[in-house]
Scaffold this motif. Structure first.
Motif, PDB file in Angstrom:
ATOM      1  N   GLY A  14     -15.547 -33.975  -1.200  1.00  0.00           N
ATOM      2  CA  GLY A  14     -14.189 -33.130  -1.040  1.00  0.00           C
ATOM      3  C   GLY A  14     -13.134 -33.848  -1.652  1.00  0.00           C
ATOM      4  O   GLY A  14     -12.117 -33.849  -1.845  1.00  0.00           O
ATOM      5  N   GLY A  15     -13.476 -34.876  -2.506  1.00  0.00           N
ATOM      6  CA  GLY A  15     -12.291 -36.163  -3.278  1.00  0.00           C
ATOM      7  C   GLY A  15     -11.880 -35.414  -3.973  1.00  0.00           C
ATOM      8  O   GLY A  15     -10.482 -35.843  -4.748  1.00  0.00           O
ATOM      9  N   LEU A  16     -12.742 -34.860  -4.841  1.00  0.00           N
ATOM     10  CA  LEU A  16     -11.868 -34.407  -6.178  1.00  0.00           C
ATOM     11  C   LEU A  16     -10.833 -33.388  -5.808  1.00  0.00           C
ATOM     12  O   LEU A  16      -9.767 -33.247  -6.598  1.00  0.00           O
ATOM     13  CB  LEU A  16     -13.287 -33.977  -7.177  1.00  0.00           C
ATOM     14  CG  LEU A  16     -12.701 -33.029  -8.703  1.00  0.00           C
ATOM     15  CD1 LEU A  16     -11.250 -34.310  -9.148  1.00  0.00           C
ATOM     16  CD2 LEU A  16     -13.708 -32.899  -9.701  1.00  0.00           C
ATOM     17  N   GLU A  17     -10.967 -32.289  -4.619  1.00  0.00           N
ATOM     18  CA  GLU A  17     -10.192 -31.721  -4.923  1.00  0.00           C
ATOM     19  C   GLU A  17      -8.405 -32.766  -4.297  1.00  0.00           C
ATOM     20  O   GLU A  17      -7.795 -32.020  -4.105  1.00  0.00           O
ATOM     21  CB  GLU A  17     -10.489 -30.761  -2.936  1.00  0.00           C
ATOM     22  CG  GLU A  17     -12.413 -29.723  -3.519  1.00  0.00           C
ATOM     23  CD  GLU A  17     -13.221 -30.237  -3.915  1.00  0.00           C
ATOM     24  OE1 GLU A  17     -13.368 -31.318  -3.646  1.00  0.00           O
ATOM     25  OE2 GLU A  17     -14.183 -29.570  -4.607  1.00  0.00           O
ATOM     26  N   LEU A  18      -9.455 -33.362  -3.393  1.00  0.00           N
ATOM     27  CA  LEU A  18      -7.765 -34.009  -2.823  1.00  0.00           C
ATOM     28  C   LEU A  18      -7.081 -34.395  -3.616  1.00  0.00           C
ATOM     29  O   LEU A  18      -5.816 -34.369  -3.582  1.00  0.00           O
ATOM     30  CB  LEU A  18      -8.393 -34.481  -1.483  1.00  0.00           C
ATOM     31  CG  LEU A  18      -8.682 -35.046   0.367  1.00  0.00           C
ATOM     32  CD1 LEU A  18      -9.136 -35.818   0.725  1.00  0.00           C
ATOM     33  CD2 LEU A  18      -7.764 -34.043  -0.214  1.00  0.00           C
ATOM     34  N   TRP A  19      -7.849 -35.212  -4.243  1.00  0.00           N
ATOM     35  CA  TRP A  19      -6.918 -36.315  -5.792  1.00  0.00           C
ATOM     36  C   TRP A  19      -6.614 -35.086  -6.954  1.00  0.00           C
ATOM     37  O   TRP A  19      -5.262 -34.895  -7.232  1.00  0.00           O
ATOM     38  CB  TRP A  19      -8.327 -36.548  -6.819  1.00  0.00           C
ATOM     39  CG  TRP A  19      -7.810 -37.656  -7.698  1.00  0.00           C
ATOM     40  CD1 TRP A  19      -6.561 -38.525  -8.096  1.00  0.00           C
ATOM     41  CD2 TRP A  19      -8.539 -38.392  -8.648  1.00  0.00           C
ATOM     42  NE1 TRP A  19      -6.721 -39.117  -8.672  1.00  0.00           N
ATOM     43  CE2 TRP A  19      -7.986 -39.120  -9.093  1.00  0.00           C
ATOM     44  CE3 TRP A  19     -10.527 -38.489  -8.496  1.00  0.00           C
ATOM     45  CZ2 TRP A  19      -8.506 -40.501 -10.254  1.00  0.00           C
ATOM     46  CZ3 TRP A  19     -10.871 -39.643  -9.873  1.00  0.00           C
ATOM     47  CH2 TRP A  19     -10.109 -40.445 -10.859  1.00  0.00           C
ATOM     48  N   LYS A  20      -7.425 -33.807  -6.985  1.00  0.00           N
ATOM     49  CA  LYS A  20      -6.454 -32.779  -7.737  1.00  0.00           C
ATOM     50  C   LYS A  20      -5.517 -32.370  -7.010  1.00  0.00           C
ATOM     51  O   LYS A  20      -4.410 -32.312  -7.918  1.00  0.00           O
ATOM     52  CB  LYS A  20      -7.378 -31.219  -8.024  1.00  0.00           C
ATOM     53  CG  LYS A  20      -8.650 -31.477  -8.820  1.00  0.00           C
ATOM     54  CD  LYS A  20      -8.987 -30.390  -9.269  1.00  0.00           C
ATOM     55  CE  LYS A  20     -10.484 -30.679 -10.201  1.00  0.00           C
ATOM     56  NZ  LYS A  20     -10.899 -29.132  -9.928  1.00  0.00           N
ATOM     57  N   GLU A  21      -5.000 -31.817  -5.674  1.00  0.00           N
ATOM     58  CA  GLU A  21      -4.076 -31.508  -5.909  1.00  0.00           C
ATOM     59  C   GLU A  21      -2.563 -33.384  -5.474  1.00  0.00           C
ATOM     60  O   GLU A  21      -1.596 -32.671  -5.539  1.00  0.00           O
ATOM     61  CB  GLU A  21      -4.664 -31.822  -3.781  1.00  0.00           C
ATOM     62  CG  GLU A  21      -3.253 -31.396  -2.488  1.00  0.00           C
ATOM     63  CD  GLU A  21      -3.871 -31.701  -1.747  1.00  0.00           C
ATOM     64  OE1 GLU A  21      -4.877 -31.254  -1.330  1.00  0.00           O
ATOM     65  OE2 GLU A  21      -2.605 -31.423  -0.567  1.00  0.00           O
ATOM     66  N   LEU A  22      -3.337 -34.131  -4.828  1.00  0.00           N
ATOM     67  CA  LEU A  22      -2.093 -35.276  -5.676  1.00  0.00           C
ATOM     68  C   LEU A  22      -1.478 -35.240  -6.898  1.00  0.00           C
ATOM     69  O   LEU A  22      -0.435 -35.688  -6.919  1.00  0.00           O
ATOM     70  CB  LEU A  22      -3.198 -36.636  -5.566  1.00  0.00           C
ATOM     71  CG  LEU A  22      -2.387 -38.016  -6.187  1.00  0.00           C
ATOM     72  CD1 LEU A  22      -1.077 -38.104  -4.534  1.00  0.00           C
ATOM     73  CD2 LEU A  22      -3.093 -39.182  -4.937  1.00  0.00           C
ATOM     74  N   TYR A  23      -2.106 -34.856  -7.687  1.00  0.00           N
ATOM     75  CA  TYR A  23      -1.837 -34.945  -9.133  1.00  0.00           C
ATOM     76  C   TYR A  23      -1.418 -33.335  -9.645  1.00  0.00           C
ATOM     77  O   TYR A  23      -0.367 -33.991 -10.765  1.00  0.00           O
ATOM     78  CB  TYR A  23      -2.887 -35.598 -10.639  1.00  0.00           C
ATOM     79  CG  TYR A  23      -3.534 -36.540 -10.662  1.00  0.00           C
ATOM     80  CD1 TYR A  23      -3.322 -37.818  -9.404  1.00  0.00           C
ATOM     81  CD2 TYR A  23      -3.991 -36.941 -11.244  1.00  0.00           C
ATOM     82  CE1 TYR A  23      -3.202 -39.096  -9.261  1.00  0.00           C
ATOM     83  CE2 TYR A  23      -3.825 -38.574 -11.782  1.00  0.00           C
ATOM     84  CZ  TYR A  23      -4.055 -39.461 -10.591  1.00  0.00           C
ATOM     85  OH  TYR A  23      -4.380 -40.529 -10.269  1.00  0.00           O
ATOM     86  N   ALA A  24      -1.544 -32.723  -8.683  1.00  0.00           N
ATOM     87  CA  ALA A  24      -1.369 -31.241  -9.202  1.00  0.00           C
ATOM     88  C   ALA A  24       0.531 -31.089  -9.205  1.00  0.00           C
ATOM     89  O   ALA A  24       1.048 -30.624 -10.235  1.00  0.00           O
ATOM     90  CB  ALA A  24      -1.744 -30.105  -8.394  1.00  0.00           C
ATOM     91  N   GLU A  25       1.216 -31.141  -8.767  1.00  0.00           N
ATOM     92  CA  GLU A  25       2.398 -31.425  -8.993  1.00  0.00           C
ATOM     93  C   GLU A  25       3.067 -32.517 -10.095  1.00  0.00           C
ATOM     94  O   GLU A  25       4.451 -32.530 -10.258  1.00  0.00           O
ATOM     95  CB  GLU A  25       3.543 -32.551  -7.185  1.00  0.00           C
ATOM     96  CG  GLU A  25       3.011 -34.006  -7.156  1.00  0.00           C
ATOM     97  CD  GLU A  25       3.770 -34.771  -6.486  1.00  0.00           C
ATOM     98  OE1 GLU A  25       5.270 -34.119  -6.841  1.00  0.00           O
ATOM     99  OE2 GLU A  25       3.510 -34.987  -5.001  1.00  0.00           O
TER     100      GLU A  25
END
Lengths: 362, 362
Positions: B132-143
Motif C-alpha cells: 500500500g505504500g505506493l498508493e499513499l505516496w501517489k496520493e501525497l504527490y497528486a496535489e
C-alpha cells in the motif's frame, strides 16, 4: 493499400508493420511477435507462476502489444524439467525456471540459483549485475543458444517442516527429509537421507511418515500448501536457500530477431519481474507468518548453533567441490566466493548489525 | 514520398513518425518526446547521479529513442532543492531526488525515503509495491501534479565519521554532527547538535573541527569524498538510514501525453533503476570497505548497545510524532508501522537469523 505498398517497399514487412501498429495503439490484434513461455511451475502458482505471468504482461505493455507472450504451466507444452531444452531448440522463445535444475548440463548452474550459506537476495543481485555474475552465467548458457536473466527471488527461505526435533547434530543422522540440490548433498554428508519429491506430494508424504521433514519455500507458499497440518515444528533459518533466484531463459536467435528497442524491453522486463517477486515475498511472507502463528498455532524452532555450525562446515566443503567439477564451475566458484567473502565483511557492519540494533536482541 | 503520404493520411503525424522511426532504428535524430530530467545531485555523482543517467538511458533504449531525456545536475537548470517545484510546474518533465527533502510540503514525505530504525531496502520495496505504500505516496504527490516512483536505494548506510568516541549515551550530549532529517531530530533529543551541511563541505568542516562527526552514505561514496582523512573512527550501523530510497518525480500531464506503451516504459524503467542502484551499492560498498580498512587503516567502531537502545527509543517517539503532524502523515505512519512490525517478526526468522548463522558470531 498505400500502407501495404509502403511496407513492401521498405522490404521489412513484419518489422515495420509491428512498429507501426504499436504507434497507432491498436497493436493487440496485430502482434508482430507471438512468443511462447514455458515454465517449471503449475500455471498461476503463487509467487513463482504469477511471476512468470507478470513478466509476460510487462513485455506486452511496454511493447504496446508488439510482443504477445502466451504462458504455459508445467506439463502444458513440455514437462517442468524440459523447459531448458525446449527453449534451447526454439520450441518456445522463453522459459521461466531455476538454474539449479540444469546441473546435469553443468555443475556451475547451481551458483545461479542459491548456495547453502551463500549470498542473500540483495547480495546476489550485486554479484549478478555488478560483480561479473551475469557474464559467467551468459557464458554458461551460450553453448545452448540461450540467454539467462535473473527473474525473481524468494528471499531467505525457511528451514522446513519437521516431525522430529533437531536438538543436536546427532539428530540429523537418519533424518529422511525432502531437500533437493546442494542442501540435500549437505544433509547426506551429515548422515541424513535427502529425498526429492515434487511439491504436490509433500503433504501426504509428511502425513504418512514417508519423510520426517520437508523444506519448501517460506510462509507465503507453505501456508497455501497446508504443510502446518502435517508437521509439528517449523524450523528456521533456511540455511540451504538464502535467496533463490528464479530465471528467465531466452532463445538467443529469437531475441536477436527483435529490433533493438524490443530486445531492451524483454531484458529489462526480466529485471522488473526480478525485483517484483522479491517485493511480493517481502510483503506476503510476514503476513502469512502471522496467520501460521496466531491462527494455526504453529510451533517455531530455531536450529541450534552447533547444528548450524556443522551444516555450514559441510556446506563450505560441498560448494568447494562443486567448484572443482569442471573448468567453468571453477571460474564461477572463484568469482562467487570472492564476492561472498567481501559481502560477509560488509553485511556484518550493515544489514546484520542494523537488524540486530533494530531487534535489540543483542 | 509514400511514407509522408501515409502518415498524413492517418492524421497522426508526430505519433506515427516517432513509432515508425523507432521501428527502423534511426530514431535518435527524430525523437518524438524530448524531456528534461532535473536532479538533486552533482552531475555524474557516483551512485546517485549515475543512477539518474541510468534511468534516462533505459527510457531511451526501451523506447527506441522515441523519448530522449537530457539529465541536468544540481544547479544546472534549477538548484537541488527546487527540483520538486520545477517538475510540478512542468519546467522539467522528470526529476531525480529524495522524498525527505520535501517535508516542507508534507511531513509524510519522509516515510518515502527512510526512517530511523525503520524498514530495510528489501522490506521497503515490499511495502511500496505490495503493502500500500505506493498508493499513499501517489496520493501525497497528486496535489502537486506529480507521480512518484522509487528509483534507487543505497541499502543500509554507515553510522558516520567521528572524531569523538561514543562510549555511552552521555557522549551524545553536545555532539556536533552533520545529520539531516529525522536522524537529526533524534540526535537533538539525545542532547546533540545536528547540523546540516552539503556534502561538499563535510571534509573541511570535519578537518577544522567545526563538527565532531558526520554521516554521509557508506563506504563507496564516503571513500570518494576522502572522509577517512579527516576523522578518527568509522561508526556502524547506520541506525538513522537503513535503506534510503531515491525517487523519480514525473510530471503527471507529461506522462499522460505519452501513448500507453511509453508510459509503461517510463514507469518500469524507474523500477529497473531502483533495483540497479541497490545492486551497485551492494557490489561496491564491500570493495570500498576493503580499501578503507586495508589501504587507509580506518578504525571501525560499533555503537554500544545502550547507545543504540537509547537512539531507538527516541526514534520511535520522533517517528510517531511525525505521524501525527497531518492527516495524511497519520495514514502513512499507520500503514508503515504495521508493515514494519510484521517485517520485524519475519526478519528475525529470515534475514537476521540467516546472517547470524552464516556469520557464526552468535
Amino acid at each position: 493499400m498505400q500502407r501495404r505498398q509502403l511496407i513492401r517497399g521498405l522490404g521489412a514487412t513484419s518489422l515495420a508493420l509491428g512498429a507501426f501498429a504499436g504507434g497507432v495503439g491498436n497493436a493487440q490484434s496485430k502482434s508482430q511477435f507471438r512468443w511462447k513461455m514455458v515454465t517449471a511451475w503449475p500455471k498461476n502458482f503463487p509467487g513463482l507462476g504469477t511471476g512468470a505471468n507478470t513478466l509476460a504482461d510487462l513485455i506486452g505493455e511496454m511493447s504496446g502489444g508488439r510482443i504477445e507472450i502466451r504462458v504455459f504451466g508445467a506439463g502444458e507444452l513440455v514437462p517442468a524439467f524440459e523447459i531448458f531444452d525446449a527453449v534451447s531448440r526454439g520450441t518456445a522463445e522463453m522459459g521461466h525456471g531455476s538454474a539449479y535444475y540444469w546441473k546435469g548440463k553443468s555443475e556451475a548452474a547451481q551458483f545461479f540459483t542459491t548456495v547453502p550459506f551463500g549470498l542473500t537476495a540483495q547480495e546476489i543481485n550485486g554479484w549478478i549485475f555488478y560483480g561479473g555474475g551475469l557474464e559467467l552465467w551468459k557464458e554458461l548458457y551460450a553453448e545452448f543458444g540461450l540467454i539467462p536473466a535473473p527473474c525473481g527471488n524468494t528471499g531467505v527461505q525457511m528451514g522446513g517442516w519437521f516431525n522430529k526435533e533437531i536438538n543436536s547434530v546427532e539428530d540429523l543422522k537418519g533424518l529422511k527429509m525432502r531437500i533437493p540440490g546442494l542442501g540435500g548433498e549437505v544433509l547426506a554428508r551429515a548422515g541424513g537421507t535427502p529425498v526429492n519429491l515434487p511439491g504436490g506430494e509433500l503433504f501426504s508424504a509428511l502425513q504418512k511418515g514417508t519423510i520426517d521433514a520437508t523444506e519448501w519455500v517460506g510462509p507465503y507458499n507453505d501456508l497455501s500448501f497446508g504443510l502446518y497440518k502435517a508437521a509439528k515444528y517449523y524450523y528456521y533459518p533456511g540455511w540451504h536457500e538464502p535467496g533463490a533466484i528464479l530465471e528467465a531463459l531466452i532463445n538467443k536467435k529469437a531475441l536477436e530477431t527483435l529490433p533493438a528497442d524490443l530486445q531492451a524491453i524483454v531484458l529489462n522486463a526480466c529485471r522488473v519481474a526480478n525485483q517484483d517477486m522479491l517485493a511480493e515475498y517481502s510483503a506476503r511472507d510476514p503476513v502469512a507468518l502471522q496467520t501460521l502463528l496466531t491462527k494455526h498455532n504453529v510451533e517455531l524452532r530455531r536450529f541450534p548453533p552447533d547444528v548450524l555450525a556443522r551444516l555450514r562446515t559441510i556446506s563450505d566443503e560441498v560448494v568447494a567441490e562443486v567448484g572443482q567439477r569442471d573448468p567453468l564451475a571453477s571460474r564461477v566458484y572463484s568469482s562467487y566466493k570472492k564476492f561472498l567473502n567481501q559481502s560477509k565483511e560488509w553485511s556484518r557492519l550493515a544489514e546484520l548489525a542494523y537488524l540486530q540494533a533494530r531487534d535489540q536482541t543483542t
